[in-house]
Design an enzyme around this catalytic site. Structure first.
Site, PDB file in Angstrom:
ATOM      1  N   SER A 157       0.957  -0.685  -0.382  1.00 33.69           N
ATOM      2  CA  SER A 157      -0.066   0.364   0.029  1.00 33.69           C
ATOM      3  C   SER A 157       1.416   1.336   0.215  1.00 33.69           C
ATOM      4  O   SER A 157       2.137   1.239   0.423  1.00 33.69           O
ATOM      5  CB  SER A 157      -1.245  -0.166   1.176  1.00 33.69           C
ATOM      6  OG  SER A 157      -1.601   1.181   1.167  1.00 33.69           O
ATOM      7  N   TYR A 170      -2.663  -0.198  10.765  1.00 34.73           N
ATOM      8  CA  TYR A 170      -3.507  -0.482   9.366  1.00 34.73           C
ATOM      9  C   TYR A 170      -1.575   0.289   8.786  1.00 34.73           C
ATOM     10  O   TYR A 170      -0.815  -1.197   7.540  1.00 34.73           O
ATOM     11  CB  TYR A 170      -4.224   0.046   8.374  1.00 34.73           C
ATOM     12  CG  TYR A 170      -4.464  -0.366   6.825  1.00 34.73           C
ATOM     13  CD1 TYR A 170      -4.658  -1.376   6.538  1.00 34.73           C
ATOM     14  CD2 TYR A 170      -3.793   0.459   5.945  1.00 34.73           C
ATOM     15  CE1 TYR A 170      -5.105  -1.424   5.227  1.00 34.73           C
ATOM     16  CE2 TYR A 170      -3.355   0.657   4.696  1.00 34.73           C
ATOM     17  CZ  TYR A 170      -3.738  -0.570   4.404  1.00 34.73           C
ATOM     18  OH  TYR A 170      -4.550  -1.507   2.789  1.00 34.73           O
TER      19      TYR A 170
HETATM   20  P1  NAP Z   1     -12.286  -5.077  -0.354  1.00 37.10           P
HETATM   21  O1  NAP Z   1     -13.258  -5.126  -1.945  1.00 37.10           O
HETATM   22  O2  NAP Z   1     -12.138  -5.079   1.163  1.00 37.10           O
HETATM   23  O3  NAP Z   1     -11.801  -7.242  -0.356  1.00 37.10           O
HETATM   24  C1  NAP Z   1     -10.862  -7.508   0.745  1.00 37.10           C
HETATM   25  C2  NAP Z   1     -11.094  -9.354  -0.102  1.00 37.10           C
HETATM   26  O4  NAP Z   1     -10.627 -10.073   1.291  1.00 37.10           O
HETATM   27  C3  NAP Z   1     -12.581 -10.023   0.003  1.00 37.10           C
HETATM   28  O5  NAP Z   1     -12.409 -10.727  -1.541  1.00 37.10           O
HETATM   29  C4  NAP Z   1     -12.483 -10.527   1.144  1.00 37.10           C
HETATM   30  O6  NAP Z   1     -13.174 -11.716   1.378  1.00 37.10           O
HETATM   31  C5  NAP Z   1     -11.009 -11.506   1.566  1.00 37.10           C
HETATM   32  N1  NAP Z   1     -10.783 -11.307   3.106  1.00 37.10           N
HETATM   33  C6  NAP Z   1     -11.030 -10.902   4.111  1.00 37.10           C
HETATM   34  N2  NAP Z   1     -10.712 -11.743   4.771  1.00 37.10           N
HETATM   35  C7  NAP Z   1     -10.517 -12.738   4.592  1.00 37.10           C
HETATM   36  C8  NAP Z   1      -9.698 -13.554   5.248  1.00 37.10           C
HETATM   37  N3  NAP Z   1      -9.238 -13.821   6.292  1.00 37.10           N
HETATM   38  N4  NAP Z   1      -9.680 -15.049   4.212  1.00 37.10           N
HETATM   39  C9  NAP Z   1      -9.610 -15.245   3.350  1.00 37.10           C
HETATM   40  N5  NAP Z   1     -10.210 -13.974   2.770  1.00 37.10           N
HETATM   41  C10 NAP Z   1     -10.129 -12.812   3.345  1.00 37.10           C
HETATM   42  O7  NAP Z   1     -10.278  -4.698   0.307  1.00 37.10           O
HETATM   43  P2  NAP Z   1      -9.342  -4.218  -1.533  1.00 37.10           P
HETATM   44  O8  NAP Z   1     -10.229  -2.626  -1.315  1.00 37.10           O
HETATM   45  O9  NAP Z   1      -9.658  -4.781  -2.902  1.00 37.10           O
HETATM   46  O10 NAP Z   1      -8.372  -4.218  -0.926  1.00 37.10           O
HETATM   47  C11 NAP Z   1      -7.577  -5.901  -0.942  1.00 37.10           C
HETATM   48  C12 NAP Z   1      -6.215  -4.992  -0.604  1.00 37.10           C
HETATM   49  O11 NAP Z   1      -5.606  -4.129  -1.797  1.00 37.10           O
HETATM   50  C13 NAP Z   1      -5.537  -4.643   0.693  1.00 37.10           C
HETATM   51  O12 NAP Z   1      -4.498  -6.106   1.166  1.00 37.10           O
HETATM   52  C14 NAP Z   1      -5.442  -3.783   0.804  1.00 37.10           C
HETATM   53  O13 NAP Z   1      -5.073  -3.636   2.302  1.00 37.10           O
HETATM   54  C15 NAP Z   1      -4.389  -2.995   0.061  1.00 37.10           C
HETATM   55  N6  NAP Z   1      -4.674  -2.225  -0.317  1.00 37.10           N
HETATM   56  C16 NAP Z   1      -6.365  -1.654  -1.033  1.00 37.10           C
HETATM   57  C17 NAP Z   1      -6.422  -0.214  -1.265  1.00 37.10           C
HETATM   58  C18 NAP Z   1      -7.956   0.351  -1.790  1.00 37.10           C
HETATM   59  O14 NAP Z   1      -7.267   2.380  -2.552  1.00 37.10           O
HETATM   60  N7  NAP Z   1      -8.012   0.105  -1.744  1.00 37.10           N
HETATM   61  C19 NAP Z   1      -5.495   0.666  -1.465  1.00 37.10           C
HETATM   62  C20 NAP Z   1      -3.938   0.161  -1.034  1.00 37.10           C
HETATM   63  C21 NAP Z   1      -4.474  -1.663  -0.786  1.00 37.10           C
HETATM   64  P3  NAP Z   1     -14.377 -12.294   2.491  1.00 37.10           P
HETATM   65  O15 NAP Z   1     -14.405 -11.418   3.340  1.00 37.10           O
HETATM   66  O16 NAP Z   1     -15.498 -13.161   1.742  1.00 37.10           O
HETATM   67  O17 NAP Z   1     -13.341 -12.975   2.729  1.00 37.10           O
END
Ligand code: NAP
Length: 266
Positions: A157, A170
């Site tokens: 991130s 985080y």
């Molecule tokens: P999101 O939309 O909340 O999706 C998170 C995914 O992770 C979902 O599929 C969720 O499915 C799964 N998950 C959560 N806990 C889990 C567990 N214990 N075991 C297996 N699966 C699990 O998040 P996102 O924004 O796409 O983020 C994805 C990654 O990118 C993360 O690592 C986040 O920190 C990183 N990131 C995001 C951004 C951003 O702008 N969004 C920026 C920087 C980094 P279930 O809940 O069904 O398990």
């Protein structure tokens, strides 16, 4: 001097980014960035294994990608449960075949002022954003190491580099994932693996839906980022394909920022 023919150059150029025949496990791929990366890798030829905790949304995502013509299966397990991770990875290898690419993407966010941050939220962040990267990375690497090849992409991130009010824990996890990426590369690169990080800036996902809806935040963000806007999730695919393909065969321990320039500018 080694001579490379024009035909060899042309052949190499067309296959460098191909993922044809490779199997990619993407954790946290029922929605958001994980689902977008899974689709992107699939379009470059990879066979996709979607992971998440909940079978129903996972199955809906599988059906959607299958409708788009992609080769896709699901592997539901909780990445914070080490026994479940080991069993889940064994099952994929046994029933589907070798995992060539791991995208360690599953992650959560919890926001609160640090002096009021609960122990439960701290523990949840460490478990999902850090422990799980080790659990899944180790379980998959144990299969990759004897094969002498494999790609691991840990989703970092901008918070691997920068802090922001209300998300210090985080930030701690994402900084640790950056350094775990370096550690994995240091231990495993000599065995033919490439382990790198992909660091998204601010992208419109469910995790960020409150921020996206917040006009003041969006205005601040657009001024703060040189590119002047939120990222679209598809804009992460090119970096993920690069780090998953032969094109990155001598890239190791690198964290590739896809952030519109946020981390190079004050
Ligand atoms: P999101 O939309 O909340 O999706 C998170 C995914 O992770 C979902 O599929 C969720 O499915 C799964 N998950 C959560 N806990 C889990 C567990 N214990 N075991 C297996 N699966 C699990 O998040 P996102 O924004 O796409 O983020 C994805 C990654 O990118 C993360 O690592 C986040 O920190 C990183 N990131 C995001 C951004 C951003 O702008 N969004 C920026 C920087 C980094 P279930 O809940 O069904 O398990």
């Amino acid at each position: 001097m080694i001579q490379i023919t024009k035909a060899e150059i042309a052949m190499h150029d067309t296959t460098l980014f191909s993922l044809s025949g490779r199997r990619a496990l993407v954790t946290g791929a029922s929605r958001g960035i994980g689902l977008t990366l899974a689709r992107g890798l699939g379009r470059y030829g990879a066979k996709i294994v979607l992971n998440g905790r909940h079978p129903e949304p996972l199955e809906a995502s599988r059906a959607m990608l299958a409708d788009e013509g992609l080769d896709v299966v699901t592997a539901p397990f909780d990445v914070t449960d080490q026994d479940a991770v080991i069993a889940g990875v064994e099952k994929i290898e046994r029933e589907h075949g070798p995992i060539d690419i791991l995208i360690n993407n599953a992650g959560i966010q919890r926001r609160a002022p640090l002096d009021q941050f609960s122990r439960a939220d701290w523990d949840a962040l460490i478990a999902t954003n850090l422990n799980a990267v080790f659990f899944v990375g180790q379980a998959v690497a144990r299969h990759m190491l004897p094969r002498g090849r494999g790609k691991i992409v840990n989703i970092c991130s901008v918070q691997s580099e920068l802090a922001r009010p209300g998300i210090a824990p985080y930030t701690a996890t994402k900084g640790a994932v950056r350094n775990l990426t370096r550690g994995m590369a240091t231990d495993w690169a000599r065995h033919g693996l490439q382990i790198n990080g992909l660091a998204p800036g601010y992208f419109k996902t469910e995790m960020n839906e409150k921020l996206v809806a917040d006009q003041a935040f969006t205005q601040w963000l657009c001024q703060r980022i040189p590119a002047g806007r939120w990222g679209n999730m598809e804009e992460l695919v090119g970096a993920a394909v690069f780090l998953s393909s032969d094109a990155s065969s001598f890239v190791n321990g690198h964290v590739l920022m896809v952030d519109g320039g946020m981390t190079v500018s004050v």
